[in-house]
Design a protein around this motif. Structure first.
Motif, PDB file in Angstrom:
ATOM      1  N   ASN A   1       0.816  -1.213   0.000  1.00  0.00           N
ATOM      2  CA  ASN A   1       0.000   0.000   0.000  1.00  0.00           C
ATOM      3  C   ASN A   1       0.851   1.266   0.000  1.00  0.00           C
ATOM      4  O   ASN A   1       0.559   2.211  -0.709  1.00  0.00           O
TER       5      ASN A   1
ATOM      6  N   TYR B   1      -0.377  -9.376   4.901  1.00  0.00           N
ATOM      7  CA  TYR B   1      -1.305 -10.206   4.124  1.00  0.00           C
ATOM      8  C   TYR B   1      -0.593 -11.076   3.103  1.00  0.00           C
ATOM      9  O   TYR B   1      -1.204 -11.931   2.479  1.00  0.00           O
TER      10      TYR B   1
ATOM     11  N   PHE C   1     -17.524 -19.639   2.078  1.00  0.00           N
ATOM     12  CA  PHE C   1     -16.200 -19.042   2.237  1.00  0.00           C
ATOM     13  C   PHE C   1     -15.155 -19.748   1.379  1.00  0.00           C
ATOM     14  O   PHE C   1     -14.168 -19.143   0.974  1.00  0.00           O
TER      15      PHE C   1
ATOM     16  N   GLY D   1     -12.621 -17.715  -5.563  1.00  0.00           N
ATOM     17  CA  GLY D   1     -12.774 -16.544  -6.422  1.00  0.00           C
ATOM     18  C   GLY D   1     -11.628 -15.563  -6.240  1.00  0.00           C
ATOM     19  O   GLY D   1     -11.119 -14.992  -7.212  1.00  0.00           O
ATOM     20  N   VAL D   2     -11.188 -15.375  -4.996  1.00  0.00           N
ATOM     21  CA  VAL D   2     -10.091 -14.446  -4.722  1.00  0.00           C
ATOM     22  C   VAL D   2      -8.804 -14.974  -5.343  1.00  0.00           C
ATOM     23  O   VAL D   2      -8.092 -14.246  -6.043  1.00  0.00           O
TER      24      VAL D   2
ATOM     25  N   LYS E   1      -7.346 -12.884  -8.390  1.00  0.00           N
ATOM     26  CA  LYS E   1      -6.115 -12.122  -8.155  1.00  0.00           C
ATOM     27  C   LYS E   1      -4.925 -12.825  -8.804  1.00  0.00           C
ATOM     28  O   LYS E   1      -3.986 -12.174  -9.252  1.00  0.00           O
TER      29      LYS E   1
ATOM     30  N   HIS F   1     -11.372  -3.545 -16.475  1.00  0.00           N
ATOM     31  CA  HIS F   1     -12.119  -2.492 -15.813  1.00  0.00           C
ATOM     32  C   HIS F   1     -11.204  -1.286 -15.710  1.00  0.00           C
ATOM     33  O   HIS F   1     -10.062  -1.402 -15.300  1.00  0.00           O
TER      34      HIS F   1
ATOM     35  N   LEU G   1      -6.864   3.603 -13.490  1.00  0.00           N
ATOM     36  CA  LEU G   1      -6.507   2.307 -12.930  1.00  0.00           C
ATOM     37  C   LEU G   1      -7.103   1.240 -13.848  1.00  0.00           C
ATOM     38  O   LEU G   1      -8.293   1.274 -14.129  1.00  0.00           O
TER      39      LEU G   1
ATOM     40  N   SER H   1      -7.677  -2.784 -14.434  1.00  0.00           N
ATOM     41  CA  SER H   1      -7.535  -4.055 -13.731  1.00  0.00           C
ATOM     42  C   SER H   1      -8.291  -5.150 -14.451  1.00  0.00           C
ATOM     43  O   SER H   1      -9.273  -4.915 -15.144  1.00  0.00           O
TER      44      SER H   1
ATOM     45  N   ASP I   1      -9.855  -8.882 -13.382  1.00  0.00           N
ATOM     46  CA  ASP I   1     -10.135  -9.793 -12.278  1.00  0.00           C
ATOM     47  C   ASP I   1     -11.335 -10.641 -12.668  1.00  0.00           C
ATOM     48  O   ASP I   1     -12.478 -10.214 -12.563  1.00  0.00           O
TER      49      ASP I   1
ATOM     50  N   ILE J   1     -14.328 -11.812  -9.930  1.00  0.00           N
ATOM     51  CA  ILE J   1     -15.336 -10.956  -9.297  1.00  0.00           C
ATOM     52  C   ILE J   1     -16.730 -11.601  -9.239  1.00  0.00           C
ATOM     53  O   ILE J   1     -17.344 -11.610  -8.169  1.00  0.00           O
TER      54      ILE J   1
ATOM     55  N   VAL K   1     -16.672 -14.189  -6.497  1.00  0.00           N
ATOM     56  CA  VAL K   1     -16.605 -13.586  -5.161  1.00  0.00           C
ATOM     57  C   VAL K   1     -17.964 -13.002  -4.782  1.00  0.00           C
ATOM     58  O   VAL K   1     -18.444 -13.173  -3.659  1.00  0.00           O
ATOM     59  N   LEU K   2     -18.601 -12.342  -5.746  1.00  0.00           N
ATOM     60  CA  LEU K   2     -19.913 -11.745  -5.482  1.00  0.00           C
ATOM     61  C   LEU K   2     -20.942 -12.834  -5.152  1.00  0.00           C
ATOM     62  O   LEU K   2     -21.702 -12.706  -4.182  1.00  0.00           O
TER      63      LEU K   2
ATOM     64  N   TYR L   1     -12.252  -4.844  -4.794  1.00  0.00           N
ATOM     65  CA  TYR L   1     -13.280  -5.019  -3.775  1.00  0.00           C
ATOM     66  C   TYR L   1     -12.676  -5.115  -2.380  1.00  0.00           C
ATOM     67  O   TYR L   1     -13.369  -4.959  -1.393  1.00  0.00           O
TER      68      TYR L   1
ATOM     69  N   TRP M   1      -7.358  -4.116   1.957  1.00  0.00           N
ATOM     70  CA  TRP M   1      -6.792  -3.982   3.307  1.00  0.00           C
ATOM     71  C   TRP M   1      -6.534  -2.523   3.660  1.00  0.00           C
ATOM     72  O   TRP M   1      -5.557  -2.185   4.314  1.00  0.00           O
TER      73      TRP M   1
END
Lengths: 514, 315
Positions: free
Chosen positions: A48, A76, A176, A182-183, A187, A278, A428, A430, A432, A435, A438-439, B250, B253
């Motif tokens: 970050n 993470y 979960f 999905g993640v 990713k 996106h 930006l 991206s 993915d 999504i 995940v949704l 989405y 962190w």
């Protein structure tokens, strides 16, 4: 459970499995995950804000390196965060498999009959006018109407309700795994990059064009789309007090061959979808177009995307001047021109006169101050300038639509003109594909959660016996959750089965209800 | 009409009415006069009405939803905590003694908002200008207010539980007390699961002191938190959908995301602890209090001190 040294491998595996299966373990892992996230929010994180991590390391000589080695600056992505997550999911699976099997069995099976009805927490007997057979049929019909699952066996009835609680709970927990899938897929196979494009220019989706501002997933195949985004116009609008209203990039989408297909408006909260990518509005800045020539030979003619300094405390970012540089390697020796742009001359003048910073929201007689350096350029590709090895030969300034000349010793006459000031937009980009998964998982989490908390599982048993003048109906029942609410429901059931003319034989026995 | 003026006047009136209602509620706890309770309720409802006026007028003044910055969020939070307590705790659970503490929470929330982050009504910044502000923020405030009520009830449970345990230890020589709901059922069949709603190992309710029994406090805390949890889950999901739209991912962190996740995780832990033997009662309650603290950090610390995308102190 003993952990004697005489455990065989099989026993040890069973022990580990049993430990993982326990709710205690899952609970501790869940709370450990929360604790890890807390660390991640309190310390700056490399993905970050790497510059803040650097500052932290500089400020904390003892703790900094220690935290660094422990992975606290990339929580993470650290091995222990992954380990906690994996253990949590393994523990979850270990718990869910037997529960799912039990649930399927419970749904397939007819409700089990009970022999002795007196021992249940809720218990009542009513006398009815019909025969015992008919009484049992009536009771079964009544419970079916109340949406119980009912099984009647002669004079006995077994009924249950609220399997949805367990179904919901299992759905919630299994979802979960879908979320994780999905993640990981999204990713892992995708990327996020920052596209900087000036008005009138085109950005093409290709690795090099992201200029290093890109993070790709581990399994990203490098298949960029090659579609182009031509920035027709960027617009930022503000209220009178300087508060922004909106930032909009008007973009023409070009296909792989560079043919225009359509135009899109990309604004904050309104991304565009372009060929599976996106595209989001992220930032913007000023890009003065400069023409530079040395002794009549044109060396540079394009916009320069300027960056803004971080403001000191209590100074709005919009009051800060913008910086950039032109690096010319054609002349001998190399020439570097550093630029300082004030999009609004009034703000510059005010700052010179009063020292007060003023926000610059619109362009008004844009003004550039520049310095000229000679000396070998070590890294011409880098956007920043390191002037340590360079020799400054002087400085001058330049207004929009103006021209300025500057005498560089041994090289000749440097001529700068500033035909226009454009804006650039930071988009930006991206990809993915996870999504939708995940949704879907998130929706399933919610759908499962609600019955798992609010539905209660309850069972009712009935046995009709022949009695003088009709039948004696014995009713027993209990609820696994919401016991006080079931008390009322049980009373209703007793009244419903007995009918209006029924006589309650003995008051129901209540053992320690609250 | 000067909506700004109306809103700020109503805000001041709200604080004073809540403060008065709080004093009256505590007086009722101490003196147990029904007149005091009626009076406290009247003032509470008047305060809530003033609070609502303040919220609506704020929305009129800014010409948008009235929860676009911390000041406004706090105003709505205070309102929902008071109304939630009146509806859920007094109305459904029939516990009259919690309202004073909820009023205290609301007074503190409003006072902190007035002292540390007052802002004039102004339009939304572009990042907030989305219909998701209606969905995500409303869910977040509602979930927060219910978690806060659950947190208050849990803290009171811990206090009451301790005094009951002491009383129990003192009166041990007397006849044994019957076991309450959370204990194992003698008549339960093979597939018995512990009841997460049963009183968490709390002993027999004894009508002593000013607070309701520990078992009743424990039960209302569980009910409110179990009600809040799906709402909070929805708020996090809605936030993730909005983040995907506004920031292109989405989940990233960001401190707010992290802390809402931490809060979610802790309350998930609480709900699981409720149905785990050996974790019920005090241990589960401690987890709920940790969740309450995490909630306060999610709101205050993240907005004010931790740099992130959610730093909406000034709207």
């Amino acid at each position: 459970m003993t952990t004697s040294p005489g455990l065989t491998l099989r026993q040890s595996v069973a022990l580990v499995w049993r430990t993982l299966r326990s709710m205690r373990t899952a609970l501790i892992l869940l709370l450990m995950l929360a604790a890890a996230a807390v660390i991640g929010s309190l310390l700056p994180q490399i993905p970050n804000s790497p510059e803040r991590v650097g500052r932290y390391l500089g400020d904390h000589g003892f703790w900094g390196p220690l935290f660094f080695r422990a992975g606290f600056f990339d929580v993470y992505g650290s091995w222990w965060f992954v380990l906690i997550t994996v253990l949590l999911f393994v523990s979850l699976a270990a718990c869910l498999f037997p529960r799912t099997r039990a649930m399927i069995r419970a749904i397939r099976q007819r409700p089990i009959h009970a022999r002795e009805l007196d021992g249940f927490r809720h218990h009542a007997e009513v006398r009815v006018g019909t025969g015992p057979d008919e009484a049992a049929v009536i009771a079964a019909r009544y419970l079916r109407r109340k949406r119980f699952r009912v099984s009647r066996d002669g004079l006995g009835v077994a009924a249950e309700k609220g399997v949805l609680r367990e179904v919901g709970s299992l759905l919630f927990h299994w979802a979960f795994f879908l979320l994780l899938l999905g993640v990981i897929v999204g990713k892992g196979t995708g990327f996020t990059g920052r596209a900087v494009v000036t008005e009138g220019e085109t950005f093409v989706d290709a690795l090099l064009n992201y200029a290093g501002e890109i993070r790709t997933g581990r399994y990203f195949g490098g298949d960029f789309t090659g579609v182009g985004l031509e920035l027709l116009d960027f617009e930022d609008s503000y209220r009178r007090n300087g508060q922004p209203i909106d930032f909009v990039s008007r973009v023409r989408v070009l296909d792989r061959e560079g043919r225009p297909t359509r135009t899109e408006e990309i604004r904050v909260n309104h991304p565009a979808e372009v060929g599976g990518l996106h595209v989001f509005q992220e930032g913007f800045g000023w890009a003065p177009v400069l023409d530079v020539s040395l002794d009549g030979r044109r060396l540079w003619s394009s916009p320069i995307e300027m960056a803004r300094d971080d403001p000191p405390d209590d100074v709005p970012a919009t009051a800060m001047p913008w910086r950039g540089a032109i690096k010319l390697t054609a002349p001998e020796p190399d020439v570097t021109i550093t630029l300082e742009l004030w999009p609004d001359l009034r703000a510059f003048a005010n700052f010179q006169l009063t020292g007060e910073p003023t926000s610059m929201l619109v362009q008004f007689d844009p003004y550039i101050r520049y310095s000229v350096y000679v000396g070998e350029i070590v890294d011409p590709a880098l956007s920043g300038v390191d002037t340590t090895g360079l020799h400054r030969v002087g400085r001058s300034d330049l207004h929009a639509a103006g021209t300025s000349t500057f005498r560089v010793p041994r090289s000749g006459e440097l001529r700068l003109s500033f035909p226009e000031l454009r804006q650039y937009s930071v988009l930006l980009v991206s990809r993915d594909i996870g999504i939708p998964v995940v949704l879907t998982a998130a929706i399933l989490v919610l759908v499962g959660l609600i019955p798992s908390l609010y539905v209660s599982r309850r069972k009712v048993w009935i046995r009709a016996e022949a009695a003088p003048g009709g039948a004696l109906v014995k009713i027993g029942g209990f609820s696994l959750q919401r016991k006080d609410a079931f008390e009322e429901e049980f009373d209703r059931i007793v009244r419903g089965i007995g009918g209006a003319e029924a006589v309650e034989v003995q008051p129901e026995e209540k053992v320690g209800t609250s | 009409v000067n909506w700004t003026r109306i809103s700020s006047t109503a805000f001041d009136v709200t604080i004073w009415l809540y403060l008065g209602a709080m004093v009256l509620s505590f007086a009722h706890l101490a003196a147990r006069r029904n007149t005091l309770w009626v009076l406290a309720r009247v003032v509470t409802i008047a305060g809530a009405a003033a609070n609502l006026v303040s919220i609506v007028a704020r929305g009129m003044a800014a010409d948008r939803v009235p929860w676009g910055n911390m000041f406004e969020y706090s105003t709505v939070l205070a309102f929902l905590v008071v109304v939630g307590t009146l509806v859920v705790v007094e109305g459904v659970a029939k516990i009259k003694t919690l309202t004073g503490f909820s009023l205290m929470f609301s007074v503190l929330t409003l006072a902190v908002a007035a002292m540390f982050f007052p802002v004039e009504p102004s339009p939304l910044q572009p990042a907030l200008n989305s219909y998701w502000i209606k969905i995500h923020v409303v869910a977040a405030i509602t979930g927060s207010s219910l978690f806060a009520i659950g947190g208050i009830a849990t803290i009171l449970f811990l206090l009451k539980d301790r005094s009951e345990r002491r009383a129990l230890a003192a009166g041990r020589q007397r006849a044994p007390v019957p076991i309450m709901g959370g204990a194992v059922e003698v008549d339960a069949p093979h597939d018995l699961l512990p009841d997460p709603e049963g009183a968490g190992g709390a002993p027999e309710p004894r009508r002593s002191g000013v607070l309701p029994s520990a078992a009743a406090l424990d039960r209302v805390a569980y009910r409110v938190i179990a009600f809040a949890f799906p709402i909070w889950t929805f708020a996090v999901i809605a936030g993730a959908i909005w983040a995907q739209e506004a920031w292109g991912r989405y989940w990233g962190w960001d401190p707010k995301e992290t802390w809402s996740f931490v809060t979610w995780t802790i309350f998930a832990g609480y709900l699981h602890a409720r149905s785990t033997a050996g974790w019920k009662g005090r241990r589960a309650a401690v987890i709920a209090v940790a969740g309450f603290i995490s909630l306060l950090i999610t709101y205050y610390a993240v907005n004010l001190w931790i740099v992130g995308l959610h730093s909406y102190k000034n709207g």
